[in-house]
Structure formats: structure tokens, C-alpha cells
Design a protein around this motif. Structure first.
Motif, PDB file in Angstrom:
ATOM      1  N   CYS A  65       0.812  -1.151   0.010  1.00 34.10           N
ATOM      2  CA  CYS A  65      -0.105  -0.020  -0.021  1.00 34.10           C
ATOM      3  C   CYS A  65       0.864   1.368   0.013  1.00 34.10           C
ATOM      4  O   CYS A  65       1.741   1.231   0.865  1.00 34.10           O
ATOM      5  CB  CYS A  65      -0.701   0.042   1.274  1.00 34.10           C
ATOM      6  SG  CYS A  65      -1.839   1.521   1.367  1.00 34.10           S
ATOM      7  N   CYS A  69      -1.933  -2.964   8.023  1.00 37.74           N
ATOM      8  CA  CYS A  69      -3.174  -2.258   8.306  1.00 37.74           C
ATOM      9  C   CYS A  69      -3.604  -1.831   9.784  1.00 37.74           C
ATOM     10  O   CYS A  69      -4.101  -0.692   9.944  1.00 37.74           O
ATOM     11  CB  CYS A  69      -4.117  -2.958   7.336  1.00 37.74           C
ATOM     12  SG  CYS A  69      -4.128  -2.859   5.757  1.00 37.74           S
ATOM     13  N   CYS A  83     -10.493  -0.104   5.851  1.00 41.28           N
ATOM     14  CA  CYS A  83      -9.726   0.978   5.397  1.00 41.28           C
ATOM     15  C   CYS A  83     -10.616   2.075   4.917  1.00 41.28           C
ATOM     16  O   CYS A  83     -11.461   1.983   4.181  1.00 41.28           O
ATOM     17  CB  CYS A  83      -9.016   0.546   4.125  1.00 41.28           C
ATOM     18  SG  CYS A  83      -7.988   1.814   3.438  1.00 41.28           S
TER      19      CYS A  83
HETATM   20  S1  SF4 Z   1      -5.605   0.726   6.396  1.00 43.35           S
HETATM   21 FE1  SF4 Z   1      -5.642   1.172   3.777  1.00 43.35          FE
HETATM   22  S2  SF4 Z   1      -4.422   2.852   3.661  1.00 43.35           S
HETATM   23 FE2  SF4 Z   1      -3.694   1.880   5.530  1.00 43.35          FE
HETATM   24  S3  SF4 Z   1      -2.372   0.386   4.830  1.00 43.35           S
HETATM   25 FE3  SF4 Z   1      -4.048  -0.745   4.908  1.00 43.35          FE
HETATM   26  S4  SF4 Z   1      -5.003  -0.445   2.856  1.00 43.35           S
HETATM   27 FE4  SF4 Z   1      -3.286   1.126   2.983  1.00 43.35          FE
END
Ligand code: SF4
Length: 63
Positions: A16, A37, A48
Motif C-alpha cells: 500500500c 493495516c 480501510c
Molecule cells: S488501512 Fe488502508 S491505507 Fe492503511 S495500509 Fe491498509 S490498505 Fe493502506
């Protein structure tokens, strides 16, 4: 949306470009090279808030 394992959350965060560490990392001396995440500012209520998880997960599944 499926439940994601911690391994999947790590694999996703590794792919990401929007990963934003929220500073709640348990490891301190090892450095910041352990994206997940669950440690990301964009991870809210087990998803997310940029909706990137499904997109990245699809790419992982095809890889
Ligand atoms: S939560 Fe969303 S923005 Fe954060 S690392 Fe995971 S996929 Fe990427």
C-alpha cells in the motif's frame, strides 16, 4: 467483506502506498519496517477508510 488475518493485513500494508503508521507500534527498537493495516491511520472500524483493502487484496489474490 471477509475477515482478514493479521498476515493478510501485513501483506496488504506492504503493497500500500497510503500506509500511515499511527505510532501504536509495539516494537520500538526494530524500526518502522513492519507495515500492517492494523497500525495504519486509515484503518478504522476494522476497515480501510480509503477503501484500498479490497483493491489490494484482489491484486494479491491474482499474484
Ligand atoms: S488501512 Fe488502508 S491505507 Fe492503511 S495500509 Fe491498509 S490498505 Fe493502506
Amino acid at each position: 467483506m471477509k475477515d482478514l488475518s493479521m498476515g493478510q493485513l501485513k501483506a496488504i500494508a506492504n503493497q500500500c502506498s497510503q500506509y500511515e503508521p499511527n505510532g501504536v507500534q509495539l516494537t520500538s527498537a526494530v524500526g518502522n519496517n513492519n507495515p500492517n493495516c492494523a497500525n495504519c491511520n486509515h484503518y478504522q472500524n476494522s476497515k480501510c477508510n480509503l477503501d484500498l483493502i479490497d483493491e489490494i487484496l484482489n491484486n494479491l489474490d491474482q499474484g
